[in-house]
Design a protein around this motif. Sequence first.
Motif, PDB file in Angstrom:
ATOM      1  N   ASP A 323       0.810  -1.247   0.132  1.00 26.81           N
ATOM      2  CA  ASP A 323       0.099   0.203   0.105  1.00 26.81           C
ATOM      3  C   ASP A 323       0.652   1.259  -0.413  1.00 26.81           C
ATOM      4  OD1 ASP A 323       1.024   0.232   2.782  1.00 26.81           O
ATOM      5  OD2 ASP A 323      -0.572  -0.336   3.299  1.00 26.81           O
ATOM      6  N   VAL A 324       0.026   2.392   0.082  1.00 27.93           N
ATOM      7  CA  VAL A 324       1.193   3.648  -0.148  1.00 27.93           C
ATOM      8  C   VAL A 324       2.034   3.808   1.102  1.00 27.93           C
ATOM      9  CG1 VAL A 324      -0.250   4.904   1.569  1.00 27.93           C
ATOM     10  CG2 VAL A 324       0.971   5.898  -0.192  1.00 27.93           C
ATOM     11  N   ILE A 325       1.347   2.752   2.412  1.00 27.37           N
ATOM     12  CA  ILE A 325       2.936   2.705   3.063  1.00 27.37           C
ATOM     13  C   ILE A 325       3.889   2.112   3.236  1.00 27.37           C
ATOM     14  CG2 ILE A 325       2.769   2.076   5.979  1.00 27.37           C
ATOM     15  CD1 ILE A 325      -0.223   3.035   6.359  1.00 27.37           C
ATOM     16  N   THR A 326       3.916   0.985   1.945  1.00 31.19           N
ATOM     17  CA  THR A 326       4.707  -0.032   2.043  1.00 31.19           C
ATOM     18  C   THR A 326       5.887   0.579   1.506  1.00 31.19           C
ATOM     19  OG1 THR A 326       3.499  -1.141   1.510  1.00 31.19           O
ATOM     20  CG2 THR A 326       5.382  -1.594   1.136  1.00 31.19           C
ATOM     21  N   TRP A 327       5.410   1.910  -0.024  1.00 33.26           N
ATOM     22  CA  TRP A 327       6.239   2.385  -0.837  1.00 33.26           C
ATOM     23  C   TRP A 327       6.976   3.838  -0.356  1.00 33.26           C
ATOM     24  CZ3 TRP A 327       7.418   0.998  -5.607  1.00 33.26           C
ATOM     25  CH2 TRP A 327       6.528  -0.030  -6.456  1.00 33.26           C
ATOM     26  N   SER A 328       6.173   4.369   0.950  1.00 36.63           N
ATOM     27  CA  SER A 328       6.593   5.567   1.421  1.00 36.63           C
ATOM     28  C   SER A 328       7.642   5.237   2.543  1.00 36.63           C
ATOM     29  CB  SER A 328       5.701   6.035   1.822  1.00 36.63           C
ATOM     30  OG  SER A 328       4.226   6.447   1.091  1.00 36.63           O
ATOM     31  N   THR A 329       7.676   4.190   2.975  1.00 41.75           N
ATOM     32  CA  THR A 329       8.637   3.664   4.335  1.00 41.75           C
ATOM     33  C   THR A 329       9.560   3.660   3.316  1.00 41.75           C
ATOM     34  OG1 THR A 329       6.812   2.861   5.534  1.00 41.75           O
ATOM     35  CG2 THR A 329       9.262   2.848   6.015  1.00 41.75           C
ATOM     36  N   MET A 330       9.604   2.656   2.247  1.00 41.45           N
ATOM     37  CA  MET A 330      10.883   2.591   0.632  1.00 41.45           C
ATOM     38  C   MET A 330      11.626   3.540   0.654  1.00 41.45           C
ATOM     39  SD  MET A 330      12.431  -0.591   1.359  1.00 41.45           S
ATOM     40  CE  MET A 330      14.136  -0.970   0.535  1.00 41.45           C
ATOM     41  N   ILE A 331      10.627   4.479   0.322  1.00 41.49           N
ATOM     42  CA  ILE A 331      11.293   5.445  -0.160  1.00 41.49           C
ATOM     43  C   ILE A 331      11.653   6.061   0.756  1.00 41.49           C
ATOM     44  CG2 ILE A 331      11.282   7.927  -1.991  1.00 41.49           C
ATOM     45  CD1 ILE A 331       8.514   6.153  -2.820  1.00 41.49           C
ATOM     46  N   SER A 332      11.340   6.938   1.512  1.00 42.77           N
ATOM     47  CA  SER A 332      11.871   7.213   2.664  1.00 42.77           C
ATOM     48  C   SER A 332      13.194   6.761   3.578  1.00 42.77           C
ATOM     49  CB  SER A 332      10.844   7.073   3.698  1.00 42.77           C
ATOM     50  OG  SER A 332      10.050   8.246   3.827  1.00 42.77           O
ATOM     51  N   GLY A 333      13.576   5.495   3.204  1.00 39.94           N
ATOM     52  CA  GLY A 333      14.440   4.417   4.138  1.00 39.94           C
ATOM     53  C   GLY A 333      15.576   4.710   3.412  1.00 39.94           C
ATOM     54  N   LEU A 334      15.546   4.536   1.596  1.00 32.05           N
ATOM     55  CA  LEU A 334      16.472   4.570   0.845  1.00 32.05           C
ATOM     56  C   LEU A 334      16.553   6.379   1.277  1.00 32.05           C
ATOM     57  CD1 LEU A 334      14.776   3.097  -2.215  1.00 32.05           C
ATOM     58  CD2 LEU A 334      16.631   2.182  -1.257  1.00 32.05           C
ATOM     59  N   ALA A 335      16.238   7.200   0.811  1.00 34.36           N
ATOM     60  CA  ALA A 335      16.735   8.529   0.733  1.00 34.36           C
ATOM     61  C   ALA A 335      17.611   8.601   2.495  1.00 34.36           C
ATOM     62  CB  ALA A 335      15.666   9.256   1.106  1.00 34.36           C
ATOM     63  N   GLN A 336      17.103   8.204   3.340  1.00 35.05           N
ATOM     64  CA  GLN A 336      18.146   8.436   4.905  1.00 35.05           C
ATOM     65  C   GLN A 336      19.262   7.914   4.789  1.00 35.05           C
ATOM     66  OE1 GLN A 336      14.598   7.013   7.542  1.00 35.05           O
ATOM     67  NE2 GLN A 336      14.119   9.483   8.336  1.00 35.05           N
ATOM     68  N   ASN A 337      19.297   6.504   3.790  1.00 33.10           N
ATOM     69  CA  ASN A 337      20.813   5.342   3.904  1.00 33.10           C
ATOM     70  C   ASN A 337      21.230   6.056   3.516  1.00 33.10           C
ATOM     71  OD1 ASN A 337      20.716   2.989   6.255  1.00 33.10           O
ATOM     72  ND2 ASN A 337      18.429   3.809   5.619  1.00 33.10           N
ATOM     73  N   GLY A 338      21.009   7.532   2.310  1.00 30.33           N
ATOM     74  CA  GLY A 338      21.784   7.759   1.485  1.00 30.33           C
ATOM     75  C   GLY A 338      21.456   7.707   0.084  1.00 30.33           C
ATOM     76  N   TYR A 339      20.409   6.432  -0.356  1.00 26.49           N
ATOM     77  CA  TYR A 339      20.441   5.775  -2.010  1.00 26.49           C
ATOM     78  C   TYR A 339      19.701   6.508  -2.363  1.00 26.49           C
ATOM     79  CZ  TYR A 339      23.402   2.514   0.135  1.00 26.49           C
ATOM     80  OH  TYR A 339      23.990   1.510   1.082  1.00 26.49           O
ATOM     81  N   SER A 340      20.076   8.083  -2.795  1.00 27.24           N
ATOM     82  CA  SER A 340      18.624   8.534  -3.333  1.00 27.24           C
ATOM     83  C   SER A 340      18.195   8.200  -4.713  1.00 27.24           C
ATOM     84  CB  SER A 340      18.774  10.237  -3.348  1.00 27.24           C
ATOM     85  OG  SER A 340      19.290  11.016  -1.888  1.00 27.24           O
ATOM     86  N   GLN A 341      19.332   8.581  -5.854  1.00 20.85           N
ATOM     87  CA  GLN A 341      18.829   7.607  -6.970  1.00 20.85           C
ATOM     88  C   GLN A 341      17.956   6.767  -7.185  1.00 20.85           C
ATOM     89  OE1 GLN A 341      19.205   9.882  -9.419  1.00 20.85           O
ATOM     90  NE2 GLN A 341      21.191  10.937  -9.122  1.00 20.85           N
TER      91      GLN A 341
END
Length: 630
Positions: A323-341
Amino acid sequence: MKSLTTKLKLLRPVLTSLCSYSSTDQTLLLNEFTRFCYQRDLPKALRVMDTLQSHGLWADSATYSELIKCCMSHRAVHEGNLVRRHLYFNGHQPMLFLANVLINMYVKFNLLTDAHNVFDEMPLRNVVSWTTMISAYSKSKQQQKALELLVSMLREGVRPNVYTYSSVLRSCKEMSDVRMLHCGIIKEGLESDVFVRSALIDVFAKLGEPEDALSVFDEMVTGDAIVWNSIIGGFAQNSKSDEALKLFKRMKRGGFTAEQATLTSVLRACTGLTLLELGMQAHVHIVKYDQDLILNNALVDMYCKCGSLDDARRVFNGMKERDVITWSTMISGLAQNGYSQEALKLFESMKASGTKPNYITIVGVLFACSHAGLLEDGWYYFRSMKKLYGIDPVREHYGCMIDLLGKAGKLDDAVKLLNEMECEPDAVTWRTLLGACRVQGNMVLAEYAAKKVIELDPDDAGTYTVLSNIYANSQKWDSVEEIRTQMRDRGVKKEPGCSWIEVNKKIHAFIIGDESHPLIVEVKEKLKQLIDRMIGIGYVPETNFVLQDLEGEQMEDSLRHHSEKLALAFGLMTLPLGKVIRIRKNLRICGDCHVFFKLASKLEKRSVVIRDPIRYHHFEDGKCSCGDYW
């Protein structure tokens, strides 16, 4: 006499019809109506109901109950109104049970005024009638109305039951109301009921009183998992992760099975403390729930926030439902860990899947842009979010853009955007600008932003420290002393740097200047050896990051014992080769430590992950995932 004559005239058609209708015909008609009601054939049932009404006939309450259930299942509001009109036609009064069913129907339709009208028309009301209305007002966040009804109920001599109290408790917003209800519960002797205890624990936790929740929990030995779920969840949501995990261990020792709600709270606690090993243990329990969306979302969040991106990706990729929470969590997690692209690519995949982004998704996307310096991308997403997704920018979105602009050296644009905000900038927004000023070395604007933060949040110790450091950098020692005096006068204390590392499911904390760790002597010796080796390959402590009135060797010594360096030395001593060293820090990592960890990762051939309040840094082979853009 005239009134009686009028009534007889009105009744004459009905009486005539009844006379022309034999008892056999009436029975057949009622049987037909009952059959259609139980078959849930709404159109036919309503046609027969019209015939019944024209002949002054009514079926039994159970049949009407089935008809009302049919209206509810079809969301047939108009038809439900027809049933109600029929039941009250010509002065007919339905039984108490049936009136309660009608109230419940209107509550399910979210028509509380109609429900209350039926309630007011009732000559007699029982605990079900009162509880249905109280529960309805509680769920619709009309707390005052629910409490007023509870008082009226007590005045009429109707005793509340466990459902009455558990309903009204969960919507309480004031502690005074909770205390009053708690007294009533004890007076009624209902404090041992599992639903009441669970509701009490939930509301105490929700209002930020977990200790009161624990008192309710400890009043008697519990034999129900619901109460365990409530108390563990209460401590987890109040960021008291240690206590939540201790209670979970007590629960397991008591022989209770961990349910979905419990495991979600445990994962939240592990996330709060960055306890990857315990989180992985919880994952073992979750396997039996297979494709549970809520638990899988919590797992992705836990792995992201513990800096274990491979595990987060594995769970995410294995999910059959997202759901939208799944996608949002993974997107934010990647961003916070330095994997912006990778975060931005995942956002494109989310759109392709047909999942509509929400405001949290866009925060994650802008966060990815701000942590990689993607200025054009950031502007595009910020400017198009309203047009493409109908999302109005809020403080978090503005904060990401101000951070992005500031780090890109566009401080004038950052200030302009801050002044254009539709909502008033809060302390967090000014703190973001302050951080950007520090990166760019604009001390004049930084001083202004810091003063704005202190104006809005006079207890923010970190900003006093930043302001003190600004003055220290400019050699304004009188101003430094003035800031320290303000802190003393206001009782604001500087938070010492502290780092945590998990080894064998135990947390080890290190604080600069603290000698309490049982292996501190060995840790310092290990750190000294590491620094000596690093100096041999060119490492020079960057003393400009020690913003105090210190000199020479004192500065270097202060840097040597930053808490994250101590934690690293302990990790090198205790964790086997190949094991990632994961450190959590309460303060932002300084520039010297950042350089130090890059060199250490290459020299020791170890992967190190540091989570500070701003972001995650993955150090490997002399490089950091942030690309030195932080």
